[in-house]
Write a protein that holds these residues in place. Structure first.
Motif, PDB file in Angstrom:
ATOM      1  N   TYR A 143      -9.816  12.979  -1.988  1.00  0.00           N
ATOM      2  CA  TYR A 143      -9.917  14.176  -1.623  1.00  0.00           C
ATOM      3  C   TYR A 143     -11.139  14.941  -2.023  1.00  0.00           C
ATOM      4  CZ  TYR A 143      -8.336  15.951  -5.976  1.00  0.00           C
ATOM      5  OH  TYR A 143      -7.900  16.031  -7.428  1.00  0.00           O
ATOM      6  N   ASN A 144     -11.780  15.969  -1.285  1.00  0.00           N
ATOM      7  CA  ASN A 144     -12.709  16.723  -1.526  1.00  0.00           C
ATOM      8  C   ASN A 144     -12.341  18.131  -1.557  1.00  0.00           C
ATOM      9  OD1 ASN A 144     -15.147  18.607  -1.476  1.00  0.00           O
ATOM     10  ND2 ASN A 144     -16.352  16.723  -1.049  1.00  0.00           N
ATOM     11  N   LEU A 145     -11.936  18.597  -2.962  1.00  0.00           N
ATOM     12  CA  LEU A 145     -11.346  19.985  -2.940  1.00  0.00           C
ATOM     13  C   LEU A 145     -12.439  21.091  -2.388  1.00  0.00           C
ATOM     14  CD1 LEU A 145      -8.918  21.342  -3.992  1.00  0.00           C
ATOM     15  CD2 LEU A 145     -10.061  21.748  -6.324  1.00  0.00           C
ATOM     16  N   ASP A 146     -13.677  20.916  -2.757  1.00  0.00           N
ATOM     17  CA  ASP A 146     -14.446  22.071  -2.177  1.00  0.00           C
ATOM     18  C   ASP A 146     -14.618  22.037  -0.679  1.00  0.00           C
ATOM     19  OD1 ASP A 146     -15.347  22.760  -4.719  1.00  0.00           O
ATOM     20  OD2 ASP A 146     -16.782  21.223  -4.874  1.00  0.00           O
ATOM     21  N   LEU A 147     -14.415  21.013  -0.130  1.00  0.00           N
ATOM     22  CA  LEU A 147     -14.681  21.087   1.416  1.00  0.00           C
ATOM     23  C   LEU A 147     -13.321  20.970   2.048  1.00  0.00           C
ATOM     24  CD1 LEU A 147     -17.796  18.643   2.102  1.00  0.00           C
ATOM     25  CD2 LEU A 147     -17.754  21.085   1.909  1.00  0.00           C
ATOM     26  N   ARG A 148     -12.394  20.941   1.363  1.00  0.00           N
ATOM     27  CA  ARG A 148     -10.954  20.739   1.697  1.00  0.00           C
ATOM     28  C   ARG A 148     -10.691  19.420   2.662  1.00  0.00           C
ATOM     29  NH1 ARG A 148      -7.278  24.527   1.045  1.00  0.00           N
ATOM     30  NH2 ARG A 148      -6.172  23.976   3.031  1.00  0.00           N
ATOM     31  N   ARG A 149     -11.239  18.436   2.407  1.00  0.00           N
ATOM     32  CA  ARG A 149     -11.293  17.154   3.007  1.00  0.00           C
ATOM     33  C   ARG A 149     -10.375  16.144   2.268  1.00  0.00           C
ATOM     34  NH1 ARG A 149     -17.488  16.673   5.177  1.00  0.00           N
ATOM     35  NH2 ARG A 149     -17.375  18.172   6.723  1.00  0.00           N
ATOM     36  N   HIS A 150      -9.991  15.042   3.305  1.00  0.00           N
ATOM     37  CA  HIS A 150      -9.345  13.941   2.868  1.00  0.00           C
ATOM     38  C   HIS A 150     -10.305  12.795   3.347  1.00  0.00           C
ATOM     39  CE1 HIS A 150      -4.828  15.314   1.993  1.00  0.00           C
ATOM     40  NE2 HIS A 150      -5.649  15.925   1.385  1.00  0.00           N
ATOM     41  N   VAL A 151     -10.551  11.904   2.434  1.00  0.00           N
ATOM     42  CA  VAL A 151     -11.596  10.922   2.874  1.00  0.00           C
ATOM     43  C   VAL A 151     -11.060   9.436   2.612  1.00  0.00           C
ATOM     44  CG1 VAL A 151     -14.259  10.105   2.653  1.00  0.00           C
ATOM     45  CG2 VAL A 151     -13.470  12.553   2.421  1.00  0.00           C
ATOM     46  N   ILE A 152     -11.103   8.738   3.609  1.00  0.00           N
ATOM     47  CA  ILE A 152     -10.907   7.247   3.444  1.00  0.00           C
ATOM     48  C   ILE A 152     -12.358   6.453   3.744  1.00  0.00           C
ATOM     49  CG2 ILE A 152      -9.865   5.078   4.623  1.00  0.00           C
ATOM     50  CD1 ILE A 152      -7.847   7.082   5.566  1.00  0.00           C
ATOM     51  N   ARG A 153     -12.765   5.975   2.702  1.00  0.00           N
ATOM     52  CA  ARG A 153     -14.194   5.033   2.758  1.00  0.00           C
ATOM     53  C   ARG A 153     -14.105   3.922   2.031  1.00  0.00           C
ATOM     54  NH1 ARG A 153     -16.583   9.168  -0.317  1.00  0.00           N
ATOM     55  NH2 ARG A 153     -17.403  10.405   1.458  1.00  0.00           N
ATOM     56  N   GLY A 154     -14.894   3.156   2.575  1.00  0.00           N
ATOM     57  CA  GLY A 154     -14.904   1.615   2.097  1.00  0.00           C
ATOM     58  C   GLY A 154     -15.709   0.728   3.025  1.00  0.00           C
ATOM     59  N   MET A 155     -15.418  -0.417   2.871  1.00  0.00           N
ATOM     60  CA  MET A 155     -16.225  -1.600   3.495  1.00  0.00           C
ATOM     61  C   MET A 155     -15.341  -2.233   4.605  1.00  0.00           C
ATOM     62  SD  MET A 155     -19.134  -1.095   2.035  1.00  0.00           S
ATOM     63  CE  MET A 155     -20.205  -2.384   2.390  1.00  0.00           C
ATOM     64  N   TRP A 156     -15.633  -3.045   5.379  1.00  0.00           N
ATOM     65  CA  TRP A 156     -14.826  -3.790   6.452  1.00  0.00           C
ATOM     66  C   TRP A 156     -15.540  -4.916   6.765  1.00  0.00           C
ATOM     67  CZ3 TRP A 156     -15.931  -5.422  11.326  1.00  0.00           C
ATOM     68  CH2 TRP A 156     -17.179  -5.009  12.010  1.00  0.00           C
ATOM     69  N   ASN A 157     -15.042  -6.120   7.166  1.00  0.00           N
ATOM     70  CA  ASN A 157     -15.584  -7.196   7.852  1.00  0.00           C
ATOM     71  C   ASN A 157     -14.245  -7.842   8.516  1.00  0.00           C
ATOM     72  OD1 ASN A 157     -17.171  -9.424   8.472  1.00  0.00           O
ATOM     73  ND2 ASN A 157     -17.626  -9.688   6.253  1.00  0.00           N
ATOM     74  N   TYR A 158     -15.041  -8.860   9.459  1.00  0.00           N
ATOM     75  CA  TYR A 158     -13.920  -9.584  10.226  1.00  0.00           C
ATOM     76  C   TYR A 158     -13.231 -10.645   9.104  1.00  0.00           C
ATOM     77  CZ  TYR A 158     -16.213  -8.116  14.519  1.00  0.00           C
ATOM     78  OH  TYR A 158     -16.773  -7.108  15.193  1.00  0.00           O
ATOM     79  N   GLU A 159     -11.736 -10.741   9.387  1.00  0.00           N
ATOM     80  CA  GLU A 159     -11.074 -11.603   8.476  1.00  0.00           C
ATOM     81  C   GLU A 159     -11.376 -13.038   8.971  1.00  0.00           C
ATOM     82  OE1 GLU A 159      -6.267 -11.421   7.258  1.00  0.00           O
ATOM     83  OE2 GLU A 159      -6.722 -11.243   9.344  1.00  0.00           O
ATOM     84  N   ASN A 160     -11.640 -13.700   7.526  1.00  0.00           N
ATOM     85  CA  ASN A 160     -11.977 -15.072   7.283  1.00  0.00           C
ATOM     86  C   ASN A 160     -13.203 -15.432   7.927  1.00  0.00           C
ATOM     87  OD1 ASN A 160      -9.526 -15.693   6.262  1.00  0.00           O
ATOM     88  ND2 ASN A 160      -8.295 -15.891   8.125  1.00  0.00           N
ATOM     89  N   SER A 161     -14.291 -14.419   7.974  1.00  0.00           N
ATOM     90  CA  SER A 161     -15.496 -14.367   8.458  1.00  0.00           C
ATOM     91  C   SER A 161     -16.572 -14.184   7.464  1.00  0.00           C
ATOM     92  CB  SER A 161     -15.596 -13.614   9.651  1.00  0.00           C
ATOM     93  OG  SER A 161     -16.859 -13.748  10.254  1.00  0.00           O
ATOM     94  N   ASN A 162     -17.595 -14.927   7.515  1.00  0.00           N
ATOM     95  CA  ASN A 162     -18.727 -14.441   6.475  1.00  0.00           C
ATOM     96  C   ASN A 162     -20.079 -14.561   7.248  1.00  0.00           C
ATOM     97  OD1 ASN A 162     -17.400 -14.613   4.262  1.00  0.00           O
ATOM     98  ND2 ASN A 162     -17.249 -16.787   4.155  1.00  0.00           N
ATOM     99  N   ALA A 163     -20.013 -14.182   8.752  1.00  0.00           N
ATOM    100  CA  ALA A 163     -20.974 -14.201   9.564  1.00  0.00           C
ATOM    101  C   ALA A 163     -22.159 -13.089   9.136  1.00  0.00           C
ATOM    102  CB  ALA A 163     -20.836 -13.806  11.057  1.00  0.00           C
ATOM    103  N   PHE A 164     -21.445 -11.844   8.649  1.00  0.00           N
ATOM    104  CA  PHE A 164     -22.056 -10.886   8.088  1.00  0.00           C
ATOM    105  C   PHE A 164     -21.663 -10.505   6.969  1.00  0.00           C
ATOM    106  CE2 PHE A 164     -22.663 -10.563  12.977  1.00  0.00           C
ATOM    107  CZ  PHE A 164     -24.121 -10.345  12.937  1.00  0.00           C
ATOM    108  N   PRO A 165     -22.439  -9.632   5.952  1.00  0.00           N
ATOM    109  CA  PRO A 165     -21.739  -9.035   4.899  1.00  0.00           C
ATOM    110  C   PRO A 165     -20.916  -7.950   5.238  1.00  0.00           C
ATOM    111  CG  PRO A 165     -24.178  -8.321   5.104  1.00  0.00           C
ATOM    112  CD  PRO A 165     -24.008  -9.502   6.064  1.00  0.00           C
ATOM    113  N   PRO A 166     -20.110  -7.306   4.211  1.00  0.00           N
ATOM    114  CA  PRO A 166     -19.289  -6.255   4.636  1.00  0.00           C
ATOM    115  C   PRO A 166     -20.038  -5.155   4.613  1.00  0.00           C
ATOM    116  CG  PRO A 166     -18.444  -7.550   2.424  1.00  0.00           C
ATOM    117  CD  PRO A 166     -19.791  -8.341   2.915  1.00  0.00           C
ATOM    118  N   GLN A 167     -19.571  -4.319   5.669  1.00  0.00           N
ATOM    119  CA  GLN A 167     -20.274  -3.065   6.302  1.00  0.00           C
ATOM    120  C   GLN A 167     -19.458  -1.680   6.038  1.00  0.00           C
ATOM    121  OE1 GLN A 167     -21.696  -4.503  10.511  1.00  0.00           O
ATOM    122  NE2 GLN A 167     -20.280  -6.094   9.660  1.00  0.00           N
ATOM    123  N   ARG A 168     -20.000  -0.642   6.118  1.00  0.00           N
ATOM    124  CA  ARG A 168     -19.567   0.499   5.595  1.00  0.00           C
ATOM    125  C   ARG A 168     -18.594   0.991   6.617  1.00  0.00           C
ATOM    126  NH1 ARG A 168     -24.081   4.571   3.498  1.00  0.00           N
ATOM    127  NH2 ARG A 168     -22.100   5.754   3.024  1.00  0.00           N
TER     128      ARG A 168
END
Length: 309
Positions: A10-35
């Protein structure tokens, strides 16, 4: 399927809930993880932002990597940002644990590729003073509605569309000349098993062929052998070949030796689900649904650009 790994905070000042991280296709290394990032702004009457997790509507984006082909045939990795909106997420306490630190996560949202479902887990950090949750989500796109086979409706739609356009431009996909599937619906899987699309209903009439001045695509449709992932059977339906601005150009340069054509490719992933014919959707061939892909486009300077569709 795409797998998203990140944190919910959470961001208390902006009153926000944030889900943030990296993603990729399962069992794939064609590209590095992306935001990726999904945020939800709480209204003044929605309680304490420090209380996690809370159901609600999130909005955000994710980075998508792709290849750009140069005039020398080399591929360069590039990336663009895909916006997502109206991602409604619900957190349900996981009763298989004796605490309040584990939740099941379910949601549905929309981006330019269509409607998608997300499912996964949220686990509270065990670090003292850390209120965040570790998030693991899997994203699956909802198959599009099967197209109508009513020829009268198709004719009416075609006539209405042509009146609105000043120029006639359409795509023609020839899957009968050298393709792995014919217009009658008969085809064969990679293992040689013959299947018939008639079990899923009659196919629409074949596309009309134009000799020139109409965008034409010609290639092959094939089904790659399904594999098992997390108890779900998946198979890949792929259409690949060459396209040009006329059927005459495809006939004149079928292997693109003279550079009159460009490559294209479309893919559709199907997962097992009960069908009226008693077969899972992963076993049907050919199959109707939402396909994603790309086509190469020749530039005036001799380079090529890969356009995602």
């Amino acid at each position: 399927p795409p797998v998203l790994r990140g944190t919910l905070n959470y961001n208390l000042d902006l009153r926000r809930h944030v889900i943030r991280g990296m993603w990729n296709y399962e069992n794939s290394n064609a590209f590095p993880p992306q935001r990726f990032e999904l945020t939800r702004t709480l209204g003044k009457n929605e309680g304490d932002p420090k209380i996690l997790p809370q159901d609600g509507e999130f909005h955000g984006s994710f980075s998508l990597a792709y290849y750009h082909t140069t005039s020398k045939g080399k591929q360069k990795e590039r990336s663009k940002v895909i916006q997502e909106s109206g991602v409604n997420i619900k957190f349900t306490r996981d009763d298989s644990f004796d605490d309040n630190d584990h939740y099941k996560v379910d949601g549905v949202g929309t981006n330019q590729f269509g409607v998608f479902n997300i499912n996964g887990t949220a686990e509270k950090s065990q670090v003292e003073g850390d209120a965040s949750y570790a998030i693991v989500l899997r994203k699956r796109y909802v198959p599009s509605t099967l197209p109508t086979t009513d020829s009268s409706k198709a004719t009416t739609t075609s006539t209405t569309t042509s009146k609105k356009k000043s120029t006639k431009k359409r795509k023609y996909g020839s899957l009968t000349n050298g393709g792995a599937s014919s217009a009658t619906g008969d085809g064969a899987d990679d293992d040689g098993t013959s299947t018939t699309a008639a079990a899923a209903g009659p196919l629409p009439p074949p596309s009309k062929s134009f000799p020139s001045h109409v965008i034409c695509l010609r290639g092959k449709l094939k089904r790659e052998q399904a594999d098992e992932q997390l108890g779900v059977s998946e198979s890949l339906h792929k259409i690949s070949g060459m396209w040009s601005s006329g059927m005459d150009l495809l006939d004149a340069d079928p292997t693109n030796v003279r550079g009159l054509c460009n490559r294209f490719e479309y893919e559709h992933k199907s997962t097992s689900s009960s069908s009226s014919a008693g077969r899972s959707s992963a076993e049907q061939f050919p199959i109707s649904g939402r396909y994603f892909g790309w086509f190469d486009l020749s530039n005036e300077d001799g380079t090529k650009s890969r356009i995602n569709e």
